[in-house]
Design a protein around this motif. Structure first.
Motif, PDB file in Angstrom:
ATOM      1  N   VAL A 111       0.868  -1.178   0.000  1.00  0.00           N
ATOM      2  CA  VAL A 111       0.000   0.000   0.000  1.00  0.00           C
ATOM      3  C   VAL A 111       0.902   1.226   0.000  1.00  0.00           C
ATOM      4  N   THR A 112       0.749   2.093  -0.996  1.00  0.00           N
ATOM      5  CA  THR A 112       1.527   3.333  -1.033  1.00  0.00           C
ATOM      6  C   THR A 112       0.575   4.518  -1.117  1.00  0.00           C
ATOM      7  N   TYR A 113       1.093   5.680  -0.813  1.00  0.00           N
ATOM      8  CA  TYR A 113       0.285   6.894  -0.770  1.00  0.00           C
ATOM      9  C   TYR A 113       1.119   8.076  -1.242  1.00  0.00           C
ATOM     10  N   HIS A 114       0.445   9.149  -1.579  1.00  0.00           N
ATOM     11  CA  HIS A 114       1.129  10.353  -2.039  1.00  0.00           C
ATOM     12  C   HIS A 114       1.272  11.375  -0.910  1.00  0.00           C
ATOM     13  N   ASP A 115       0.155  11.790  -0.326  1.00  0.00           N
ATOM     14  CA  ASP A 115       0.195  12.797   0.737  1.00  0.00           C
ATOM     15  C   ASP A 115       0.188  12.184   2.124  1.00  0.00           C
ATOM     16  N   GLY A 116      -0.483  11.049   2.272  1.00  0.00           N
ATOM     17  CA  GLY A 116      -0.567  10.423   3.579  1.00  0.00           C
ATOM     18  C   GLY A 116      -1.788   9.540   3.673  1.00  0.00           C
TER      19      GLY A 116
END
Length: 315
Positions: A152-157
């Motif tokens: 699971v990855t995210y950009h801003d949070g």
């Protein structure tokens, strides 16, 4: 290793590189022997939350009915000791794992925990750098195994609602690296800052080759200070537990050194001339620190030579 940092830090990061498959010449037996004497020490911070100290980045642990959440995991040979320390807290095996950034002393145990069933989460750039050499700079070569990669990855949070608390994960742009995150437990009032904050053990390490920048380290400290109060327990990436006052001092140090270097640059001074001014001498007090004054000043000087990073776009 292609980097501007001092040879002393290069030696420290050798272990990290080996355990993230960047130095394949060392055997598993040698890696295990290097960490045989390391003791994982747990310090409870509140109900269902603790910090683990060992070799490598400090580990945050949150545990309760929804499962155990781990923040960073040090080096691969330490995984059994880390698992034992978690069990000693009365916690279940790790269900969720968050990496604050990609360096091997914070992600070295990923493969072990991934194979054991943990869901790994991190910023987009952490996964990218663990997949291999990046056009923007340094990464793992060869790539990390699939089990070690953030799923699971995210950009801003992101925000997790686990164990009766809200866990806020926020990306801090271009600071220690280009993929740093801070993790804040709202109810417990605990903040994990990863390597955006080195507390009393060394001057900051700004990994320019991984998209880091001194401006971002200062900005991250400023942001963190808006989230904490005098009761907040702050977990640094390295060093002992800290308070808001400690983080304020760190912020002030960054602001002062950046200001001095910026003024010297505007006066046309070369890197060597700025280093000779010793703008970080007041804080360069630990003879065992792996980043000394000249290396830190070099990182600040080169950071300020780079145009401010434009807003990253989600992938």
């Amino acid at each position: 290793m292609r980097t501007f940092i001092s040879t002393s830090l290069g030696a420290v990061l050798l272990a990290s590189s080996a355990l993230t498959l960047s130095a394949c010449s060392q055997s598993n037996a040698q890696e295990t022997d290097r960490f045989a004497a390391v003791e994982i020490k747990a310090q409870p911070l509140g109900e269902g939350i603790a910090v683990l100290f060992g070799a490598g980045g400090n580990i945050g642990v949150s545990y309760g009915p929804d499962g155990t959440v781990l923040i960073d995991d040090q080096f691969a040979p330490l995984t059994p000791k880390i698992q034992a320390a978690i069990a000693d807290l009365g916690a279940e095996p790790v269900k969720y794992l968050i990496n604050t950034h990609w360096h091997g002393d914070h992600t070295g145990g990923n493969e072990n925990f991934g194979k054991a069933g943990a869901l790994i989460m991190a910023h987009d750039h952490v996964r990218e750098r663990m997949l291999g050499i990046q056009s923007s700079g340094r990464g793992n070569d060869p790539a990390s195994p699939a089990e070690a990669l953030p799923a699971v990855t995210y950009h801003d949070g992101l925000k997790l609602h686990l164990n009766g608390d809200e866990v806020h994960v926020k990306h801090m742009k271009h600071a220690h690296t280009d993929g740093d995150s801070i993790v804040f437990w709202k109810k417990a009032n605990v903040l994990h800052m990863g390597d955006l904050y080195f507390n009393k053990v060394t001057l900051p390490f700004i990994d320019l080759n991984s998209g880091g920048n001194a401006r971002g380290v200062l900005a991250a400290a400023e942001t963190a200070l808006t989230m904490v109060d005098d009761e907040t327990k702050i977990i640094p990436g390295h060093g002992p537990m800290a308070t808001k006052a400690d983080l304020m001092s760190y912020r002030d140090m960054m602001k002062t050194v950046i200001g001095l270097v910026e003024t010297a640059q505007s006066d046309g001074k070369t890197l060597e001339e700025v280093q000779a001014m010793k703008p970080a001498a007041k804080w360069d007090v630990n003879p065992d620190g792996f980043i000394k004054g000249d290396a830190f000043v070099e990182a600040v000087y080169k950071s300020l030579k780079v145009a401010p990073h434009k807003e990253d776009h989600p992938h």
